[in-house]
Write a protein that holds these residues in place. Structure first.
Motif: not given
Length: 452
Positions: A315-323, A344-352
């Motif tokens: 999903a392009q809205n990355r906070p919705l992603r899951a594996d 936390m870094i991956d989440r920050a980059v993903g939101i950006g």
């Protein structure tokens, strides 16, 4: 009075110096900024453009029993000789064609398979899809690593453009907000274009800086250095959720890295489906569907680097992603990872990244991205017009340097810090310094034309 006079002189020197930096940065960056703004605007609407492309292969007429995922993979492989199974994309609706991703002699192929009659409705190369080309222009100008470094260099100088532009805009002797927060449309000629340039620039400056900074993790040099720092500090992910520009992979570079799945010697699909040594693809697909991961979901078989089946939301809205991961032998769900469980870094980059692509908060995100891109084009055009109105025929037209102007230590420190934080910018400053000292100091005509 002498102190005030000296202060005014220093202020004018700084203003003129930053104006010159702003000018040279603009001359270099404007062509790239226009390209990035146009391609970025198109990519903002990827979901809508993908829907238009896929419209003929959605809501298909269904008659009889639905075929199995293994049969669908076999049909795709039969239609693409000498190909290997890479990934199975879960259809959004049961009546949609199933997308099968294949690898044929190193080429990434997407096959659309009818879910009932197994007819292969479309076979296309991933690299030749319209938005894939747009993406590659945006990230590397279709020039591979060389293009990605050029784009990164342009982005770094665009940051210089924005920061120096804010300083130049800052109202010092303004009377009111006319020409500061809104343009004086009654003005004519260069004053009109200056107002338009400065007002548009200040309104979009924050959004432009956000786009430039949020794009840095994708770049080749900065992104690779960022990854190295994370590994040294023990904060790196097993597999980061983005791919640096200039590095090809099977799926979209804005998606998970599936390049590891190109080596499937022991799990390669045959004409009857996937290798019988592995768990049934049918079972994996059924298990992934039950998880209701955000669309699109790619199911990839085990490989040397990944011993389990994987179902990953792209999903392009990355906070919705899951594996999700399934046992290669039993097909049972072994583990899951949601966005909130990532570093936390991956989440920050993903939101950006999600905000950069216009997908974090719906249509408003797309609108803000589009307005920012259109503003960048307007800035480029107005800046070009101002330049041409002022530039003499026999020179580039850089703002003249003040006599005996000296760069203060504070300014030197700022330049040094910027060069460390943006390595490509630092390298370009060294090249510029060497050219000026070695070449332009001896080449008088070029020095005069450049305004050095």
């Amino acid at each position: 009075m002498e102190a005030v006079s000296a202060s005014d002189k220093k202020s004018k020197q700084l203003y003129r110096t930053l104006w010159r930096w702003h000018f040279y940065a603009g001359v270099f960056a404007i062509p790239f900024v226009i390209i990035l703004a146009i391609t970025g605007s198109l990519y903002l609407f990827k979901p809508q453009l993908d829907a238009i492309h896929d419209a003929p292969y959605r809501n298909l007429a269904l008659n009889g029993d639905r075929s199995t995922p293994e049969q669908q993979v076999a049909a795709a492989i039969a239609a693409v000789p000498n190909s290997k199974f890479v990934a199975y994309e879960l259809p959004r609706e049961q009546s949609d064609a199933v997308n099968i991703l294949l690898n044929q002699h190193g080429e990434k192929i997407r096959a659309y398979v009818h879910p009932n009659n197994l007819q292969v409705l479309l076979v296309e190369q991933e690299e030749k899809r319209f938005l894939r080309i747009v993406h590659d222009i945006h990230g590397e100008l279709l020039l591979g690593k060389t293009g990605s470094i050029l784009v990164e260099l342009a982005a770094c100088w665009a940051i210089v453009l924005v920061l120096t532009g804010i300083y130049l805009w800052w109202p010092r002797n303004a009377k009111g907000i006319a020409g500061v927060l809104y343009p004086r449309l009654s003005f004519k000629g260069r004053l009109f274009w200056r107002d338009l340039h400065s007002v548009i620039g200040i309104w979009i400056s924050f959004f432009v800086l956000f786009l430039l900074l949020s794009g840095l993790p994708w770049t080749l040099v900065w992104g690779s250095a960022f990854k190295e720092v994370r590994e040294l500090t023990g904060t790196s992910a097993v597999q980061q959720d983005w791919v640096n520009a200039g590095r090809k992979n099977t799926a979209d570079q804005h998606s998970h890295d599936h390049s590891a799945h190109e080596d499937h010697a022991e799990h390669q699909a045959d004409m009857n489906g996937v290798n019988t040594k592995a768990a049934s693809l049918n079972k994996i697909v059924a298990g992934a569907q039950n998880l209701q991961l955000a669309y699109p979901v790619l199911i990839s078989p085990p490989s040397a680097k990944s011993p389990d089946w994987s179902a990953k939301s792209n999903a392009q809205n990355r906070p919705l992603r899951a594996d999700a991961y399934f046992s290669a032998t039993s097909g049972e769900l072994t583990r899951q990872q949601h966005f909130s469980q990532r570093h936390m870094i991956d989440r920050a980059v993903g939101i950006g990244v999600a905000a950069h692509e216009g997908q974090l908060f719906g249509w408003l995100n797309q609108l803000l991205g589009l307005l920012t891109a259109m503003g960048l084009i307007a800035l480029s055009i107005s800046g070009f017009i101002m330049w041409r109105k002022r530039a003499p025929q026999s020179a580039l037209g850089a703002p003249p340097a003040m006599p005996e102007a000296k760069i203060g230590m504070g300014f030197v420190i700022i330049i040094f810090a910027a060069a460390i934080l943006l390595p490509v910018l630092g390298a370009s400053l060294i090249v510029i310094f060497l050219l000026e000292k070695i070449l332009f100091s001896r080449w008088t005509k070029a020095r005069i034309w450049l305004g050095l």
